[in-house]
Design an enzyme around this catalytic site. Structure first.
Site, short mmCIF file in Angstrom:
data_model
loop_
_atom_site.label_atom_id
_atom_site.label_comp_id
_atom_site.label_asym_id
_atom_site.label_seq_id
_atom_site.Cartn_x
_atom_site.Cartn_y
_atom_site.Cartn_z
N CYS A 156 0.70 -1.39 -0.10
CA CYS A 156 -0.09 0.12 -0.09
C CYS A 156 0.63 1.14 0.15
O CYS A 156 1.89 1.39 0.76
CB CYS A 156 -0.99 -0.02 1.16
N LYS A 214 6.26 -4.38 -3.43
CA LYS A 214 7.87 -4.29 -3.08
C LYS A 214 8.10 -4.23 -1.78
O LYS A 214 9.17 -4.57 -1.39
CB LYS A 214 8.39 -3.04 -3.91
N ASN A 216 -1.64 2.70 5.56
CA ASN A 216 -0.87 1.71 4.94
C ASN A 216 -0.59 0.82 6.48
O ASN A 216 -0.02 1.61 7.15
CB ASN A 216 0.37 2.11 4.41
N GLY A 217 -0.83 -0.52 6.45
CA GLY A 217 -0.27 -1.25 7.58
C GLY A 217 -1.73 -2.08 7.94
O GLY A 217 -2.57 -2.55 7.13
N TRP A 219 -2.56 -2.89 -1.70
CA TRP A 219 -2.09 -4.20 -1.65
C TRP A 219 -2.94 -4.84 -0.62
O TRP A 219 -2.87 -4.41 0.61
CB TRP A 219 -0.74 -4.61 -1.11
N LYS A 252 13.43 -15.74 -8.57
CA LYS A 252 13.05 -14.53 -9.79
C LYS A 252 12.17 -15.23 -10.82
O LYS A 252 11.30 -14.52 -11.19
CB LYS A 252 14.43 -14.28 -10.53
N GLU A 279 17.81 -17.98 -5.44
CA GLU A 279 17.62 -16.55 -5.84
C GLU A 279 17.00 -16.67 -7.32
O GLU A 279 16.03 -16.07 -7.65
CB GLU A 279 18.63 -15.73 -5.69
N HIS A 289 18.00 -36.97 -3.35
CA HIS A 289 17.43 -37.70 -2.17
C HIS A 289 15.70 -37.31 -2.54
O HIS A 289 15.25 -36.93 -1.42
CB HIS A 289 17.61 -36.78 -0.82
N GLU A 347 8.47 -15.61 -9.41
CA GLU A 347 7.58 -14.43 -9.24
C GLU A 347 7.19 -13.49 -10.40
O GLU A 347 6.18 -12.81 -10.28
CB GLU A 347 8.30 -13.36 -8.09
N ARG A 389 4.34 -0.57 -4.57
CA ARG A 389 4.10 -0.89 -3.50
C ARG A 389 2.59 -1.70 -3.36
O ARG A 389 2.47 -2.25 -2.25
CB ARG A 389 3.74 0.18 -2.44
C1 F6R Z 1 11.99 -10.67 -4.32
C2 F6R Z 1 11.73 -9.76 -3.41
C3 F6R Z 1 11.48 -10.18 -2.09
C4 F6R Z 1 12.17 -8.93 -1.17
C5 F6R Z 1 11.72 -9.13 0.31
C6 F6R Z 1 12.34 -8.45 1.27
O1 F6R Z 1 12.68 -10.52 -5.57
O2 F6R Z 1 12.11 -8.42 -3.78
O3 F6R Z 1 11.62 -11.25 -1.75
O4 F6R Z 1 13.53 -9.30 -1.02
O5 F6R Z 1 10.17 -8.84 0.24
O6 F6R Z 1 12.36 -7.12 1.08
P1 F6R Z 1 13.33 -6.10 1.61
O7 F6R Z 1 14.86 -6.70 1.47
O8 F6R Z 1 12.96 -4.89 1.29
O9 F6R Z 1 13.32 -6.39 3.11
#
Ligand code: F6R
Length: 614
Positions: free
Chosen positions: A2, A609, A101-102, A75, A491, A487, A510, A494, A27
């Site tokens: 949000c 984000k 937001n929250g 969000w 990627k 990672e 395993h 998502e 966000r």
């Molecule tokens: C994936 C991604 C998320 C963030 C996670 C933590 O591409 O961006 O998995 O890494 O939400 O976010 P931060 O680093 O802002 O605490």
């Protein structure tokens, strides 16, 4: 998670708020809305499901004239994405409108109590309870909006950043925060507020970061006033923003994600700048230098983070254990905070967060501090909560990351962790000085190596076409390449919505080996390192079962080249530096697969984000 924005002043309120919402859309983008108070004191609320562009379409034939306004991009947490659940929410009598937001943890208790007083609710959100409660208090006590907000926030349990406007008051916005970010921009006869400073960077660089449990009274023509929840006036600290508008634009790239992938030579240069001196022989990180004894005497290091930052944390464990010979534990912040952790003042806790606002990481850092540990933050966002709530720390300096899928922040985090490990090793004397210098010299050339890896772009774009419609992917790696595999899988998941699993290559036999067939590609990260011979066997095991293999190998590799279906070559580097360059082909692969599938890579479904809720 949000985004909220507010504006009061001489400019076009609607245009400023809509532009601000676009900047905050990373966000959350389930719905968007705006509340405008016009000069005649009328309160107009427009809101729609979907992205900010939907709201703009909706408002095309509406009267958007205003003296003050607030806006929101959502969000969803409580209640599905819908017009009805979109913010702003308004009080039943239509007197107030509020964005939030929250999450409000005790919203059910508050809602039940308000319903008993006859209050009717329109939405399924926790937010609506705030606006109804504030209006209820305001009428009952016959008090000002600021006083009603203060009393209401004293009853609320949870996290909030809110902004409220009132009918008949086109010159006032009241804002408050606890555990969700809120920053106020002070311009020339105009004031802004937002979840971060991106909506108003072109108008002012003078900002005030509201602290937990503070209320801001923003009144046109009057200086900003900030009160605490117990009604004391707070001192206002104005700081200067270091953010430029060009950092918030795509700069000719079709997506922020691609721009951010290609920016990595520069962002890594910024990240390294000034931190390696004496031609590679001395590591210079101020947060580390200033707390030498904490790191020298640490009996254990615990790293807490979420998501991509957790993958960087896992690399941090490998790096620190390897170079500094300190036991390191890596914890998901969301698990750590409720795990009744055992910590004391001989522990160092490192909290990693790009945004600096992730609720779980912030809570984990606070708990660790309460238990007496020394807490060191690694963040990207200057002025965010984690740098403010930790004992010390450092920034990764990669500039704002807008693409929801983290790319340049990951490599920045890994770079900082590598430097931190080298620095601690130097302080604790656990590594040969010549070896530190050799690695330090290579670090200085990392931007050039990354530039070289980016030349794989066209090859990866072509390769992506072969695998766009695969339904599952396996990502395998060992040692330093295992977190890279995790990672790479994240990627892909998502942004392309393809199921992908990251696994330690040797663990595959395993269980996951049962999945391997010609339909499921394996991406194997296999640079020349001390586990190379071992991973060659794993590559053979996949091939023997008819699997297709995309391998990331060191330039000149001949063994895996003869087994894998496709190889992507990266430059040869010391083992500890390989994750930075092997992760980049995986970022590009996931980007192009998602593009081939027509997905919105910058705003993948269901994601946001900055995860400021639990
Ligand atoms: C994936 C991604 C998320 C963030 C996670 C933590 O591409 O961006 O998995 O890494 O939400 O976010 P931060 O680093 O802002 O605490």
């Amino acid at each position: 998670m949000c985004g909220i924005v507010g504006y009061i002043g001489k400019g076009n309120v609607y245009d400023i708020l809509i532009k601000g919402l676009h900047r905050l859309e990373y966000r959350g983008y389930d719905s968007a809305g705006i509340a405008l108070v016009d000069k005649d004191g009328k309160l107009k609320v427009y809101k729609t499901k979907g992205k900010v562009s939907n709201l703009e379409d909706y408002c095309q034939d509406k009267n958007t004239e205003a003296g003050a306004g607030i806006a929101h991009t959502r969000w969803a947490t409580h209640g599905e994405p819908s017009d009805k659940n979109a913010h702003p929410h308004y009080s039943e009598d239509g007197n107030l409108a509020l964005v939030h937001n929250g999450t409000i943890e005790n919203y059910k208790i508050l809602k039940d109590a308000l319903e008993q007083h006859g209050c009717k609710f329109q939405s399924e959100t926790d937010t609506e309870v705030l606006v109804q409660l504030i209006e209820y208090i305001k009428v009952k006590n016959n008090c000002s909006l600021a006083d009603a907000v203060r009393e209401a926030m004293n009853q609320v349990v949870g996290a909030y950043a809110i902004a409220v406007v009132e009918k008949d008051k086109p010159d006032t916005i009241i804002a408050a925060r606890k555990s969700s970010p809120l920053v106020i921009g002070i311009g020339d006869d105009e004031t802004f507020l937002a979840s971060d400073a991106t909506p108003f960077v072109e108008y002012t660089k003078d900002v005030v970061y509201l602290k937990d449990e503070e209320i801001a009274i923003i009144k046109q023509g009057e200086p900003l006033k900030v009160l605490t929840l117990d009604n004391r006036e707070s001192k206002i600290d104005v700081t200067t923003l270091e953010l430029s508008i060009s950092q918030l634009e795509k700069g000719g790239y079709p997506h922020f994600m691609l721009k951010e992938i290609f920016e990595q030579p520069d962002t890594l240069r910024d990240c390294i700048r000034g931190r390696i001196i004496d031609g590679g022989g001395k590591i210079n990180i101020s947060g580390l230098n200033d707390n030498k004894e904490k790191f020298c005497e640490a009996k254990r290091i615990v790293i807490v983070a979420c998501g991509t930052s957790w993958h960087a944390a896992l690399l941090g464990k490998y790096l620190i254990q390897d170079m500094c010979r300190i036991p390191v534990e890596v914890e998901y912040a969301s698990e750590f905070r409720y795990s009744n952790p055992v910590l004391d003042d001989k522990d160092v806790v490192i909290a990693i967060s790009q945004s600096g606002e992730t609720a779980d990481t912030l809570a984990a850092a606070k708990i660790a501090r309460e238990m007496g540990a020394f807490v060191f933050g690694i963040s990207n966002s200057v002025g965010s909560s984690i740098p403010r709530e930790t004992d010390s720390g450092t920034y990764i300096h990669v500039g704002p990351e807008i693409g929801v899928a983290s790319t340049k922040a990951f490599t920045g985090q890994v770079m900082v962790l590598t430097l931190l490990a080298l620095g601690i090793a130097q302080m604790r004397n656990t590594m040969d000085e010549a070896k530190i210098k050799e690695i330090g010299r290579e670090v200085l050339h990392i931007p050039e190596y990354v530039q070289e890896v980016l030349k794989l772009n066209d090859t990866i774009e072509r390769l992506s076409l072969i695998y766009t419609y695969a339904r599952n992917f396996l990502y395998l790696g060992r040692g330093y390449s295992y977190p890279v595999a995790l990672e790479g899988a994240l990627k892909l998941k998502e942004i392309s919505y393809i199921h992908a699993e990251g696994y330690p290559a040797a663990e595959m036999k395993h269980g996951p080996i049962a999945l391997i067939d010609a339909e499921m590609p394996s991406v194997i990260i296999a640079p020349q390192d001390h586990l190379y011979e071992k991973i060659v066997s794993n590559v053979q095991q996949v091939k023997a079962r008819g699997g297709n293999i995309i391998a990331i190998v060191t330039k000149g590799d001949t063994v895996i080249r003869n087994i894998a279906d496709h190889v992507l070559e990266v430059p040869e580097l010391p083992e500890c530096l390989t994750p930075i360059i092997t992760s980049i082909p995986l970022q590009l692969l996931s980007y192009y697969i998602a593009i081939n599938k027509g997905k919105d890579v910058d705003m993948p479904r269901n994601l946001a984000k900055s995860v400021t809720v639990e």
